[in-house]
Design a protein around this motif. Sequence first.
Motif, PDB file in Angstrom:
ATOM      1  N   SER A   1       7.179  -1.396   2.395  1.00 35.60           N
ATOM      2  CA  SER A   1       5.987  -0.710   1.876  1.00 35.60           C
ATOM      3  C   SER A   1       5.731   0.612   2.580  1.00 35.60           C
ATOM      4  O   SER A   1       4.824   1.354   2.201  1.00 35.60           O
ATOM      5  N   GLN A   2       6.535   0.939   3.567  1.00 36.27           N
ATOM      6  CA  GLN A   2       6.347   2.175   4.316  1.00 36.27           C
ATOM      7  C   GLN A   2       7.456   3.200   4.056  1.00 36.27           C
ATOM      8  O   GLN A   2       7.470   4.263   4.668  1.00 36.27           O
ATOM      9  N   VAL A   3       8.407   2.887   3.166  1.00 42.24           N
ATOM     10  CA  VAL A   3       9.475   3.845   2.846  1.00 42.24           C
ATOM     11  C   VAL A   3       9.186   4.502   1.499  1.00 42.24           C
ATOM     12  O   VAL A   3       8.344   4.030   0.727  1.00 42.24           O
ATOM     13  N   GLY A   4       9.891   5.581   1.211  1.00 36.91           N
ATOM     14  CA  GLY A   4       9.692   6.276  -0.066  1.00 36.91           C
ATOM     15  C   GLY A   4       8.364   7.001  -0.091  1.00 36.91           C
ATOM     16  O   GLY A   4       7.786   7.332   0.945  1.00 36.91           O
ATOM     17  N   THR A   5       7.870   7.219  -1.310  1.00 34.97           N
ATOM     18  CA  THR A   5       6.598   7.926  -1.463  1.00 34.97           C
ATOM     19  C   THR A   5       5.603   7.051  -2.220  1.00 34.97           C
ATOM     20  O   THR A   5       5.970   6.284  -3.116  1.00 34.97           O
TER      21      THR A   5
END
Length: 169
Positions: free
Chosen positions: A103-107
């Motif tokens: 949930s903390q990767v990407g945008t």
Amino acid sequence: MKTNRLRKSLLGMTLSVSLFASMTVMAAPHAAHAATSNTVSTASTSASTKAGSIISLGKRYLGVPYKFGSQKGTTRTFDCSSFTQYVYGQYGITLPRSSKEQSQVGTYVPRNQLQPGDLVFFYSPIHHVGIYIGNGKVMHTYGSPGVTITDMNSGWWSTHYKTARRVIK
């Protein structure tokens, strides 16, 4: 008589092939120009193609049993984050092991802007992840159904939706 008929047939086929070849050559520059004139569209198409491939691969595992703590890389059982990690990994997208870390990767993506291939997260604190496949549906794994597709806009899933991330570029 047969020789004449054969010559006419060969002549007709030759003309058809020549006409087809010349039409193909004439059409090719237009297609190439259209493909290079809009790079944003090309990037978007590439992302949607990759998302479609990820979703198709994930659907091959519908019904595979859920097992909390499933080993990375196994396809006999999955937990929610090993499922997303495996499926995205097959297309060169490396995800961390846990749903909280994923949930903390990407945008960040607002719920009203979800696109197929986005990761969607549930609970607070986050401890469930799935793949948004479009039309309000999420592909994920839990409990007795194993890998399944659920309507995330109704019931429990709607009220426990937390956030989404876009990891496909």
